[in-house]
Design a protein around this motif. Structure first.
Motif, short mmCIF file in Angstrom:
data_model
loop_
_atom_site.label_atom_id
_atom_site.label_comp_id
_atom_site.label_asym_id
_atom_site.label_seq_id
_atom_site.Cartn_x
_atom_site.Cartn_y
_atom_site.Cartn_z
N ASP A 126 0.83 -1.20 0.00
CA ASP A 126 0.00 0.00 0.00
C ASP A 126 0.87 1.25 0.00
O ASP A 126 2.05 1.20 0.36
CB ASP A 126 -0.92 0.01 1.23
CG ASP A 126 -1.86 -1.19 1.26
OD1 ASP A 126 -2.06 -1.75 2.36
OD2 ASP A 126 -2.39 -1.56 0.19
N GLY A 127 0.28 2.36 -0.37
CA GLY A 127 1.02 3.61 -0.37
C GLY A 127 2.25 3.58 -1.25
O GLY A 127 3.30 4.11 -0.89
N LEU A 128 2.12 2.98 -2.41
CA LEU A 128 3.28 2.81 -3.28
C LEU A 128 3.79 4.14 -3.81
O LEU A 128 3.01 5.07 -4.09
CB LEU A 128 2.93 1.88 -4.43
CG LEU A 128 2.79 0.40 -4.03
CD1 LEU A 128 2.05 -0.39 -5.09
CD2 LEU A 128 4.15 -0.20 -3.78
N THR A 129 5.09 4.24 -3.94
CA THR A 129 5.76 5.41 -4.49
C THR A 129 6.65 4.97 -5.65
O THR A 129 6.96 3.78 -5.78
CB THR A 129 6.62 6.10 -3.43
OG1 THR A 129 7.80 5.31 -3.19
CG2 THR A 129 5.86 6.30 -2.12
N PRO A 130 7.09 5.91 -6.48
CA PRO A 130 7.99 5.53 -7.59
C PRO A 130 9.25 4.82 -7.11
O PRO A 130 9.82 4.02 -7.85
CB PRO A 130 8.31 6.88 -8.23
CG PRO A 130 7.10 7.70 -7.98
CD PRO A 130 6.65 7.31 -6.60
N GLU A 131 9.66 5.09 -5.87
CA GLU A 131 10.85 4.43 -5.33
C GLU A 131 10.63 2.94 -5.07
O GLU A 131 11.59 2.20 -4.83
CB GLU A 131 11.30 5.11 -4.03
CG GLU A 131 11.91 6.49 -4.21
CD GLU A 131 10.92 7.53 -4.68
OE1 GLU A 131 11.30 8.40 -5.51
OE2 GLU A 131 9.75 7.49 -4.23
N ASP A 132 9.40 2.49 -5.13
CA ASP A 132 9.10 1.06 -4.98
C ASP A 132 9.20 0.31 -6.30
O ASP A 132 9.07 -0.91 -6.33
CB ASP A 132 7.70 0.87 -4.40
CG ASP A 132 7.57 1.40 -2.98
OD1 ASP A 132 6.59 2.11 -2.71
OD2 ASP A 132 8.47 1.12 -2.16
N THR A 133 9.43 1.02 -7.37
CA THR A 133 9.57 0.38 -8.68
C THR A 133 10.78 -0.53 -8.69
O THR A 133 11.91 -0.12 -8.38
CB THR A 133 9.71 1.44 -9.78
OG1 THR A 133 8.50 2.20 -9.85
CG2 THR A 133 9.97 0.79 -11.13
#
Length: 126
Positions: A85-92
């Protein structure tokens, strides 16, 4: 022999959610620990989460995902899931499921796992 197979990756917008699953195409996960790791282009592989399949106990999370990701098992389908949850581009990254019998000092490290899945791509972008 246990062989993890990941599913559930894809493209999601920032702030969105994805649920990854890790199933075994061979033996069950009983007696093993299951770990999630990720690797972004040009970066080292990073620990995400891990827990032992049997006996309850602690679920471990990497600092960058604490409070946003949660790991759970589904005994009916012999699947270990990673809710993100709360994904950000840094989780790519490419997310890998790994299976092994790590000791306590290696459960959050790649060397604690002997069998790895092929990975599934997670892309967080608007």
């Amino acid at each position: 022999q246990v062989q993890p197979v990941e599913s559930g990756g894809g493209l999601v917008q920032p702030g969105g959610s994805l649920r990854l699953s890790c199933a075994s195409s061979g033996d069950t996960f009983a007696g093993y620990a299951v770990g999630w790791f990720r690797q972004a282009p040009g970066k080292e592989r990073e620990f995400v989460a891990a827990r032992r399949w049997s006996g309850g106990g602690t679920t471990y999370y990497g600092d960058s995902v604490k409070g946003r990701f949660s790991m759970s098992k589904d005994t009916a389908t012999n699947t270990m899931n990673l809710q993100m949850d709360g994904l950000t581009p840094e989780d790519t990254a490419v997310y890998y499921c790994a299976v092994g019998r790590p000791i306590i000092s290696t459960i959050t490290t790649a060397r604690g796992y002997s069998v790895w899945g092929q990975g599934t791509q997670v892309t967080v972008s608007s």
